[in-house]
Scaffold this motif. Sequence first.
Motif, PDB file in Angstrom:
ATOM      1  N   ALA A 192      -4.840  31.581  43.907  1.00  0.00           N
ATOM      2  CA  ALA A 192      -6.232  31.668  44.351  1.00  0.00           C
ATOM      3  C   ALA A 192      -7.190  31.196  43.263  1.00  0.00           C
ATOM      4  CB  ALA A 192      -6.557  33.110  44.760  1.00  0.00           C
ATOM      5  N   ASN A 193      -6.951  31.605  42.024  1.00  0.00           N
ATOM      6  CA  ASN A 193      -7.836  31.215  40.919  1.00  0.00           C
ATOM      7  C   ASN A 193      -7.732  29.729  40.605  1.00  0.00           C
ATOM      8  OD1 ASN A 193      -8.977  33.759  40.449  1.00  0.00           O
ATOM      9  ND2 ASN A 193      -7.273  34.395  39.157  1.00  0.00           N
ATOM     10  N   THR A 247      -6.799  27.360  42.695  1.00  0.00           N
ATOM     11  CA  THR A 247      -7.394  26.641  43.827  1.00  0.00           C
ATOM     12  C   THR A 247      -8.908  26.585  43.709  1.00  0.00           C
ATOM     13  OG1 THR A 247      -5.564  27.329  45.269  1.00  0.00           O
ATOM     14  CG2 THR A 247      -7.605  26.612  46.341  1.00  0.00           C
ATOM     15  N   LYS A 248      -9.508  27.712  43.363  1.00  0.00           N
ATOM     16  CA  LYS A 248     -10.965  27.764  43.216  1.00  0.00           C
ATOM     17  C   LYS A 248     -11.440  26.815  42.125  1.00  0.00           C
ATOM     18  CE  LYS A 248     -14.727  31.034  42.298  1.00  0.00           C
ATOM     19  NZ  LYS A 248     -15.063  32.463  41.986  1.00  0.00           N
ATOM     20  N   TYR A 307     -10.982  23.011  43.235  1.00  0.00           N
ATOM     21  CA  TYR A 307     -11.969  22.607  44.234  1.00  0.00           C
ATOM     22  C   TYR A 307     -13.368  22.474  43.626  1.00  0.00           C
ATOM     23  CZ  TYR A 307      -8.641  23.579  48.055  1.00  0.00           C
ATOM     24  OH  TYR A 307      -7.578  23.574  48.918  1.00  0.00           O
ATOM     25  N   SER A 308     -13.658  23.272  42.594  1.00  0.00           N
ATOM     26  CA  SER A 308     -14.990  23.256  41.980  1.00  0.00           C
ATOM     27  C   SER A 308     -15.172  22.101  41.001  1.00  0.00           C
ATOM     28  CB  SER A 308     -15.241  24.579  41.248  1.00  0.00           C
ATOM     29  OG  SER A 308     -15.177  25.666  42.141  1.00  0.00           O
ATOM     30  N   LYS A 327     -10.107  18.124  49.414  1.00  0.00           N
ATOM     31  CA  LYS A 327     -11.222  18.815  48.756  1.00  0.00           C
ATOM     32  C   LYS A 327     -11.267  18.548  47.255  1.00  0.00           C
ATOM     33  CE  LYS A 327     -11.516  22.704  52.008  1.00  0.00           C
ATOM     34  NZ  LYS A 327     -11.456  24.189  52.142  1.00  0.00           N
TER      35      LYS A 327
END
Length: 574
Positions: A202-203, A205-206, A209-210, A341
């Motif tokens: 999750a971390n 991926t964030k 994407y950012s 993304k």
Amino acid sequence: MSNEITIVEYLFKRLHQLGIRSVHGVPGDYNLVALDHLAPAGLNWVGNCNELNAGYAADGYARINGISALITTFGVGELSALAAVAGSYSERVPVVHIVGTPSTLSQKKGALLHHTLGNGDFSVFANMSRFISQVLVNLNNPDIAAREIDRALRACYVSSHPVYIALPTDMVLRKICAKGLESPLDLSLHPNDRETEDDVIANITKMIYSANNAVVLVDACAARHRVINEVHDFIDKSQLPAFSTPMSKGDIDETNPRFGGVYVGSVSRPDVKEAVEAADLIFSIGALKSDFNSGGFTYHTSTKRTIELHSDYTKIGHATYPDINMKSVLQRLLSSLDFHKIRHTESAKSNPPLLKNEEVEKSSSSEITHSWFWPHIGNWLQENDVVITETGTSNFGIIETRFPKGVTAISQVLWGSIGYSVGACQGAALAVKELSPSRRVILFVGDGSFQLTGNEVSTMIRHGLKPIIVIINNDGYTIERMIHGEDASYNDIQSWKHTNILETFGAKEGEFANYVVKTRKDVDALFKKGNEFSKANKIQLVELFMPKLDAPRALKITGKMSEKLNAKMEETVI
């Protein structure tokens, strides 16, 4: 299969099951009976010129084959191999070191045997290996011998580190249960804790994407821990620019349009340095930030903006997740990320052209310089070549060579033992002969380094191996001259007649060739695609002359950094 088998047969059959076909080493009276059982197990005995060479060769064999085995005798033999085994430990190379030891009865009595220190201590040599072995086992108990063999071999493969197996002479032919051989070794990784891995995914991926211009930085442990296929998939799907380090040179397909070059901190080419250090996210895979691999610790990247994947932990910014291995993380990212993304900007350019060296462009000199040779030789290399470079000018020069697809590079940037490459060439060439004989094997080694292990060319000839050996004759230890003592006598060597070596070591007429290369025209004439030399259908030796104080750009910079670092450490001590 019989219900019983000897300990040595069990061990050797397990090696065969792991894909090992040749075993390096030197015979000695404590391992001779064991050696009798190699051939029946389907293993070929190499027989090296000395144990140090054998260790280097086992290292080279493992880098092509995936794992290797080395057999030495107690004391004098195993100690001669220690520098090589330590190098394999340092560089994360899986080598099974089997040591024939005196009988358990002699050890129990503390007998005054040859190859001992004469003090009755039979554990002292194994203890020396303890710190350069992932696992150390002594097969002195038949009841648990099979289990100990399996434990050691699994540890060797999974950790990508050497292991030490002591085999006493009276245990070699002891019978044990053979049932274990019916099941292949469990070589799977310990699964990551699912909840922790979910948080990691999750971390990551964030952050991905950012990011606006993330880059991928691949280092040595990506190959050592067998995630290169996942790395290539990630690069292809994300289309992020990807960079390697000196220790991972060749691990990324350099014909991929997303390949950006070799990042070595401040020693990098300016375009590579700018692309990596301007990125707002570094996706680092298998990092090994040693001095020579990181440009003297000159990485200018932010920890906060870095994701690090390792074999036994993951680090995201300043947060560390123990026991989260990169293979599982990469596989989950490949299946869960929405790659549409992921974005990047032109500030992180990929696949830049090789820099033109102004001196080379303007010079009309015919002498062969490093700045001219290394970019030039890339045009001659072929797909799937194996390129071995020695600690010294070759290791730094090869950074500037653009590889065709599938080239495997072998070097020893971290351990940095001169002479390594000649033994490694023998081992690598033998593994190539066994697995894919159409591949060429090319060695670039300096005249100084060659003098340490040059006798291993004899083993190459003995086994019908056909490497191209390029000896760079620059009159001594040039890498040392770049660090300290340009004109010091301790960096000088005795000149050898290199073109007599193949014949001296017994190469038969018509089965070898020698060449002397002194000018750029000589290089162009010899290193020409499609000619007899390039077919590599016999062992060939090229003596290539370069100026004494000439060195690759990266070595000149790193040498000065090393001298300054050494001086600072001396001042601190004083």
